[in-house]
Design a protein around this motif. Structure first.
Motif, mmCIF file in Angstrom:
data_model
loop_
_atom_site.group_PDB
_atom_site.id
_atom_site.type_symbol
_atom_site.label_atom_id
_atom_site.label_comp_id
_atom_site.label_asym_id
_atom_site.label_seq_id
_atom_site.Cartn_x
_atom_site.Cartn_y
_atom_site.Cartn_z
ATOM 1 N N ALA A 247 0.834 -1.198 0.000
ATOM 2 C CA ALA A 247 0.000 0.000 0.000
ATOM 3 C C ALA A 247 0.872 1.251 0.000
ATOM 4 O O ALA A 247 0.565 2.232 -0.688
ATOM 5 C CB ALA A 247 -0.935 -0.007 1.204
ATOM 6 N N ALA A 248 1.974 1.207 0.744
ATOM 7 C CA ALA A 248 2.875 2.366 0.788
ATOM 8 C C ALA A 248 3.393 2.668 -0.616
ATOM 9 O O ALA A 248 3.423 3.822 -1.053
ATOM 10 C CB ALA A 248 4.034 2.093 1.737
ATOM 11 N N GLU A 249 3.775 1.632 -1.306
ATOM 12 C CA GLU A 249 4.276 1.776 -2.674
ATOM 13 C C GLU A 249 3.187 2.391 -3.564
ATOM 14 O O GLU A 249 3.453 3.299 -4.352
ATOM 15 C CB GLU A 249 4.674 0.390 -3.181
ATOM 16 C CG GLU A 249 5.317 0.359 -4.518
ATOM 17 C CD GLU A 249 6.843 0.349 -4.453
ATOM 18 O OE1 GLU A 249 7.447 0.384 -5.513
ATOM 19 O OE2 GLU A 249 7.397 0.306 -3.341
ATOM 20 N N MET A 251 0.945 4.329 -2.655
ATOM 21 C CA MET A 251 0.710 5.717 -2.279
ATOM 22 C C MET A 251 1.834 6.618 -2.784
ATOM 23 O O MET A 251 1.905 7.789 -2.441
ATOM 24 C CB MET A 251 0.591 5.853 -0.753
ATOM 25 C CG MET A 251 -0.643 5.226 -0.176
ATOM 26 S SD MET A 251 -2.135 5.779 -1.021
ATOM 27 C CE MET A 251 -2.686 4.247 -1.720
#
Ligand SMILES: Nc1ncnc2c1ncn2[C@@H]1O[C@H](COP(=O)(O)OP(=O)(O)OP(=O)(O)O)[C@@H](O)[C@H]1O
Ligand SMILES: [Mg+2]
Lengths: 362, 255
Positions: A247-249, A251
């Protein structure tokens, strides 16, 4: 209960041929007692879990009182207390650094003492071999440690969880073994002696209280800097990686870059702590940077509260002061540390002061 | 030129062809739905478009640029935002922080400016916060800004994901079953939101199982079955298409 019996008798049988029947019986009984106690407390653990909301005014007062107490310590403390407190300060910096890696970015690092060692040895070598002043060798040592942080991160980047733990552990051991065997540079297991005290314009910082204030200055700097970074775009990116890498990627976070940054930023503080350690002890040897050292620093972070800055400070102080207070029980230090951790995992997995932050995710 | 052009996109997992030779275009400013039975390859398609998976074959052009082979964060930076079918919020961060993080690729301040805290940093930080609150207001979650994201009920978590996707400031938003697990009322409210996104000028690709919802909101629909695109068109055409009715909706299905 039956499981407890099985575990106890199993271990007892293991011990029997080694230590004889009497010790085996003691082991049997004590394990049984511990397990029974644990299961009893576990059933009532909600009592321990209750969180208390502390009003901001109390928090501020607590911080103020602590700062005052710390600043005035050389006034009311004896040399012994000052010495132990300086050491605590060095460990606070170490724990703050590891907390960036483990607590913020969620990357388990079991070889953190390696960066500490690099900082200490760089300072030792630069000051004794090249006669460099402390204040020049310190930034160089810190740079060296940060650079090594990146170097370790490169192979570690592809790994998660347990594998990452093993690679970092291996790295820590490699550094220690190199220091132990590269006689011409590190003087092997004998270590490096006669590291000079830092001095400012002819004024030598070698009295305990002076060194204490110097360490304290760096502790404040460390807290100041880490807090600011934590509370910024960079800090948020680390937390996001810890929480959910995919999810960080998605974002927009370049996870590779931020993991490198976490490793290197963490190593930066370890390098600084190492330099301070070398300047304080005037002596470094590989013994100070074993795997147990890495474990100790990790315990400080976990006990205090993964990801929580005040928690980590508290963890470092507790784990340095406690063994000093309980000197007579030196032999049981690791045992106590281990059982402390187990109890912690059961009753306060988030650590003493950890609110948010949770467990390490793989 | 279409905003997104997908040509012969194929993704295989070992012997399994999850997406096979998919070709389609998405025009700017529309709601474009992808439907198909479970395991049809819809999520895999999204993962290929956002760089989370590398397509086995085929090309993807976004605003005329080839995005195959780019990392997910780069694609996000180009302007494709997404939500996940299995919710992937950052549970231990607050609702507000979740949305603040998502502005990562639209902001620049690094570690040094974070330490120095000059004018640029203060200004950027304020703007991140302000925008995050705006996006939360859009999905009606601003009251819960300070709560940990994990404490939100299911439907709110889905809307938080939308706010987060919006915060990456995308031109194209991919929504993977945003209404999954919602009751009809929540679903209806959500679709009003999706409609507002389009009015806002965003292009939306929507994966959704509820046929009434899909038929009501979509400008264009493609149907996947076993990874193959079996039909595309406006809702009326899809409803009338016998291949779709047979493959997807079942033989007995009637309107
Ligand atoms: N990472 C993966 N590795 C192996 N197989 C996968 C992987 N991801 C998806 N698949 C397989 O690919 C096929 C398509 O899956 P996908 O998740 O894209 O379907 P979907 O259309 O999104 O279904 P649903 O409606 O259930 O979400 C399925 O058969 C699935 O098992
Ligand atoms: Mg899916």
């Amino acid at each position: 209960m039956i499981r407890a019996l099985i575990i106890a008798s199993g271990l007892c049988l293991l011990v029997l041929p080694l230590m004889g029947i009497k010790s085996a019986a003691i082991v049997f009984i004590s394990i049984l007692a511990v397990i029974t106690l644990l299961s009893f407390i576990r059933r009532h653990r909600h009592i321990f879990r209750i969180g208390i909301k502390v009003p901001a005014i109390y928090k501020r007062t607590a911080v103020l009182v602590t700062v005052m107490a710390v600043l005035l310590l050389p006034v009311y403390g004896d040399n012994y207390l000052i010495d132990v407190s300086s050491l605590s300060g060095i460990y606070i910096i170490l724990a703050m650094g590891l907390n960036v890696v483990v607590g913020f970015a969620g990357l388990l690092n079991l070889g953190f003492a390696a960066f500490y060692a690099i900082g200490a040895y760089s300072t030792a070598i630069l000051t004794t071999r090249l006669d460099m002043p402390f204040w020049l060798s310190m930034p160089m040592s810190v740079t060296m440690a940060s650079f090594l942080g990146i170097l370790l991160a490169i192979p570690a980047l592809r790994l998660r969880g347990d594998y990452l733990a093993i690679v970092t552990l291996g790295f820590g051991e490699i550094i220690r073994i190199v220091l132990n065997n590269w006689d011409s540079l590190t003087n092997g297991p004998n270590g490096i002696l006669n590291i000079p005290s830092p001095s400012i314009g002819g004024f030598k910082i070698n009295r305990l209280s002076h060194y204490y204030y110097m360490v304290l200055l760096f502790v404040f700097l460390c807290i100041f800097v880490v807090r600011r970074v934590h509370n910024s775009r960079v800090g948020r990116a680390w937390l996001a990686i810890r929480e959910d890498e995919t999810a960080a990627e998605a974002m927009g976070i370049d996870t590779v870059r931020y993991k490198l940054l976490a490793f290197s930023f963490g190593a930066f503080w370890a390098g600084l702590a190492g330099a301070l350690f070398a300047g304080k002890m005037h002596f470094v040897s590989p013994e100070s940077f074993t795997f147990m050292e890495s474990v100790l620093i990790l315990c400080m972070v976990i006990i205090g509260g993964l990801g929580s800055i005040p928690g980590v400070i508290l963890g470092a102080v507790i784990l340095i002061i406690l063994p000093e207070v309980l000197r007579e029980f030196q032999t049981y230090r690791m045992l106590a540390l281990g059982s402390g951790l187990v109890l912690m995992m059961i009753f306060r997995p988030q650590g003493l002061l950890g609110g948010r932050g949770g467990a390490i995710r793989g | 030129m279409a905003l997104l052009e997908v040509r012969s996109l194929t993704k295989t997992f070992g012997g399994l062809r999850a997406v096979e030779d998919a070709t389609f275009e998405v025009k700017e400013g529309i709601i474009f739905s992808v439907i198909g039975p479970n395991g049809a390859g819809k999520t895999t398609l999204f993962n290929c478009l956002t760089g989370i998976l590398q397509p086995t074959k085929g090309t993807v052009y976004f605003e005329g640029k080839d995005t195959v082979g780019l990392k997910p964060h780069t694609i996000t930076g180009l302007g494709i935002g997404r939500t996940f079918q299995n919710i992937r919020i950052f549970p231990e961060m607050t609702v507000l922080e979740n949305v603040m993080v998502a502005q990562h690729s639209r902001t620049r301040c690094g570690i040094i400016s974070a330490i120095i805290r000059g004018k640029g940093f203060i200004h950027e930080e304020a703007s991140i916060k302000e925008k995050a609150i705006e996006y939360l207001e859009f999905v009606n979650l601003s009251d819960l800004a300070k709560s940990p994201a994990s404490s939100l009920p299911y439907g709110d978590q889905r809307r938080l994901e939308i706010a987060r996707a919006l915060a990456t400031e995308p031109r194209l938003i991919l929504l993977d079953e945003p209404a999954a697990g919602m009751n009809p009322q929540e679903t209806a409210e959500l679709m009003v939101l999706v409609e507002r996104l389009r009015q806002w000028g965003k292009t939306i690709i929507l994966i959704e199982h509820d046929m009434r919802v899909v038929m009501g909101i979509s400008d264009w629909i493609i149907v996947l079955d076993h990874g193959i695109k079996i039909a595309e068109g406006i809702p009326e055409e899809i409803q009338r298409n016998p291949a779709v009715v047979e493959a997807y909706l079942g033989k007995e299905f009637t309107y």
